[in-house]
Scaffold this active site. Structure first.
Site, PDB file in Angstrom:
ATOM      1  N   GLN A 212       0.828  -1.128  -0.078  1.00  0.00           N
ATOM      2  CA  GLN A 212      -0.017   0.002  -0.035  1.00  0.00           C
ATOM      3  C   GLN A 212       0.910   1.413   0.086  1.00  0.00           C
ATOM      4  O   GLN A 212       0.598   2.180  -0.561  1.00  0.00           O
ATOM      5  CB  GLN A 212      -0.926   0.007   1.213  1.00  0.00           C
ATOM      6  CG  GLN A 212      -2.149  -1.031   1.351  1.00  0.00           C
ATOM      7  CD  GLN A 212      -1.729  -2.338   1.952  1.00  0.00           C
ATOM      8  OE1 GLN A 212      -0.577  -2.596   1.958  1.00  0.00           O
ATOM      9  NE2 GLN A 212      -2.656  -2.881   2.414  1.00  0.00           N
TER      10      GLN A 212
ATOM     11  N   ASP B 118      -7.071   0.923  12.081  1.00  0.00           N
ATOM     12  CA  ASP B 118      -7.957   0.007  12.102  1.00  0.00           C
ATOM     13  C   ASP B 118      -9.066   0.059  13.117  1.00  0.00           C
ATOM     14  O   ASP B 118     -10.339  -0.241  12.688  1.00  0.00           O
ATOM     15  CB  ASP B 118      -7.742  -1.361  11.328  1.00  0.00           C
ATOM     16  CG  ASP B 118      -7.014  -0.855   9.969  1.00  0.00           C
ATOM     17  OD1 ASP B 118      -5.813  -0.481   9.837  1.00  0.00           O
ATOM     18  OD2 ASP B 118      -7.689  -1.100   8.964  1.00  0.00           O
TER      19      ASP B 118
ATOM     20  N   LYS C 189      -2.017  -1.562   9.868  1.00  0.00           N
ATOM     21  CA  LYS C 189      -1.229  -2.510   9.148  1.00  0.00           C
ATOM     22  C   LYS C 189       0.154  -3.020   9.756  1.00  0.00           C
ATOM     23  O   LYS C 189       0.921  -2.462  10.713  1.00  0.00           O
ATOM     24  CB  LYS C 189      -0.754  -1.540   7.857  1.00  0.00           C
ATOM     25  CG  LYS C 189      -0.181  -2.465   6.780  1.00  0.00           C
ATOM     26  CD  LYS C 189      -0.995  -3.488   6.219  1.00  0.00           C
ATOM     27  CE  LYS C 189      -2.454  -3.252   6.322  1.00  0.00           C
ATOM     28  NZ  LYS C 189      -3.158  -4.447   6.150  1.00  0.00           N
TER      29      LYS C 189
HETATM   30  C1  LIG Z   1      -7.438   5.470   7.123  1.00  0.00           C
HETATM   31  S1  LIG Z   1      -7.045   3.896   6.610  1.00  0.00           S
HETATM   32  C2  LIG Z   1      -6.659   3.007   8.111  1.00  0.00           C
HETATM   33  C3  LIG Z   1      -6.016   1.665   7.686  1.00  0.00           C
HETATM   34  O1  LIG Z   1      -6.547   0.799   6.662  1.00  0.00           O
HETATM   35  C4  LIG Z   1      -5.351  -0.041   6.073  1.00  0.00           C
HETATM   36  O2  LIG Z   1      -5.454  -1.324   6.095  1.00  0.00           O
HETATM   37  P1  LIG Z   1      -5.843  -2.142   4.757  1.00  0.00           P
HETATM   38  O3  LIG Z   1      -5.021  -1.541   3.566  1.00  0.00           O
HETATM   39  O4  LIG Z   1      -5.655  -3.668   4.806  1.00  0.00           O
HETATM   40  O5  LIG Z   1      -7.256  -1.745   4.481  1.00  0.00           O
HETATM   41  C5  LIG Z   1      -4.027   0.327   6.929  1.00  0.00           C
HETATM   42  O6  LIG Z   1      -3.868  -0.354   8.072  1.00  0.00           O
HETATM   43  C6  LIG Z   1      -4.319   1.975   7.393  1.00  0.00           C
HETATM   44  O7  LIG Z   1      -3.626   2.398   8.184  1.00  0.00           O
END
Ligand SMILES: CSC[C@H]1O[C@H](OP(=O)(O)O)[C@H](O)[C@@H]1O
Length: 355
Positions: free
Chosen positions: A198, A239, A250
């Protein structure tokens, strides 16, 4: 007035469908997908076509509202079908509390509905409110977060807690957009964030589009970067934040918090109140999603590890509250004493002290 910034959006309501930016195709393809069925929404969330706690919540809310337009019969039968759809969508991913927060907010909004038509309209309006509120929330988080930085600061982040993970602006990335708007120069160091990348794919893409200085590092370069690049702070998204401030984010975030502590660097969590879950007492109670081993054994579709190798692929880890310098919310900056301060956020008081 600074030039208009490119700040991408990830989800759009179209009355009879939902349009999402397919985050699995970025940064090389800007592909939009139209979701019409409940199963499409579930799949988009489960396969990270749309991702990021607030964006997941918004998309699920629109998905529930859209599906409900097809429900008929008595209001009792409508409520039963709504609950079934709510439970189905909630099963898409377990860790980000925004998913169930948004779904439960919609179900609650029609709990007293007296007609199916009234309920159908209310659900749509509530889902739209969630998205509109989240944009204002993220901007407020950005304003508070920016007050912690100064001209020339170098800030490290992980994953993507950016505009495409929310309604707009992001949480951890929000201060960088506002800094750009205000002519304040900050330099972001983005950790690539294996295995889904990401950081490499999404955070670099977002920030470069907005003309914000960003340097990509691999996850194992974090310590060396803190040591040699004089990082002033670490800021991450979340999250799920437990009632005592333990924070799921993450995978790799916990390690950054440990490194930040050893280097004497402040470690900030930026998150909306919708990510704080007071019913989860501590980080030990947060469900950690384990994902497909092929995310680890393959890179861009190419196998990079022997067939049959054992794989451990937790998508999140939990940073204990004692490693968190401050939690930045739309109501202000909280520095410690989270067990007391977090519940206070949900009372109808003024914004808390921000110093
Ligand atoms: C504001 S996004 C919060 C959080 O979501 C992401 O997880 P994912 O890419 O698996 O949906 C990541 O942990 C971000 O920090």
């Amino acid at each position: 007035m600074a030039e208009l910034l490119f700040i991408p959006r990830s989800v759009e309501w179209n009355e009879t469908s939902i349009t999402i930016l397919n985050q699995q195709k970025l940064p090389f393809q800007t592909e939009y997908l139209e979701l019409k069925e409940l199963e499409d929404v579930w799949d988009a969330i489960a396969t990270l076509k749309v991702r990021g706690a607030p964006a997941i919540g918004m998309t699920a809310a629109y998905g529930l509202a859209l599906a409900a337009q097809q429900y008929n019969g008595s209001i009792a039968e409508f409520q039963k079908q709504l609950q079934k759809a709510r439970t189905y969508l909630a099963s898409a991913r377990p860790t980000a509390v925004n998913l169930v927060w948004a779904l439960d907010r919609l179900v609650k909004s029609v709990a007293k509905a007296t007609s199916v038509n009234e309920a159908k309209t209310t659900l749509i309006h509530e889902a739209i409110r969630i998205q509109v509120e989240d944009e204002d929330t993220c901007r407020a988080i950005g304003e508070y977060a920016l007050s912690l930085f100064q001209e020339g600061d170098r800030v490290l982040t992980i994953c993507n807690a950016g505009s495409i993970a929310t309604a707009r602006y992001g949480t951890a990335l929000a201060p960088f957009y506002l800094a750009k708007e205000k002519g304040v120069h900050l330099h972001v160091y983005a950790s690539e964030t294996r295995p889904v990348l990401q950081g490499a794919r999404l955070t670099t893409w977002e920030l470069m589009q907005a003309g914000i200085d960003v340097t990509l590092i691999t996850d194992n370069m974090a310590a060396q970067t803190m040591k040699t690049k004089h990082i002033n702070a670490v800021i991450v998204g979340a999250d799920r934040i437990a009632a005592n401030g333990d924070t799921a984010n993450k995978i790799g975030t916990f390690g950054l918090a440990l490194l930040a502590r050893s280097f004497g660097i402040p470690f900030y969590v930026a998150a909306p109140l919708s990510t704080i879950d007071l019913s989860t007492k501590t980080g030990d109670d947060i469900p950690i999603e384990e994902r497909n081993p092929e995310e680890v054994t393959h890179l861009a579709g190419t196998r990079i590890a022997p067939e049959g190798v054992n794989v451990y692929n937790p998508a999140f880890d939990v940073t204990p509250n004692e490693l968190i310098t401050a939690i930045i919310t739309e109501k202000g900056i909280i520095r410690g004493n989270y067990k007391t301060a977090l519940p206070a956020l949900f009372k109808e008081e003024e914004s808390i002290e921000t110093t």
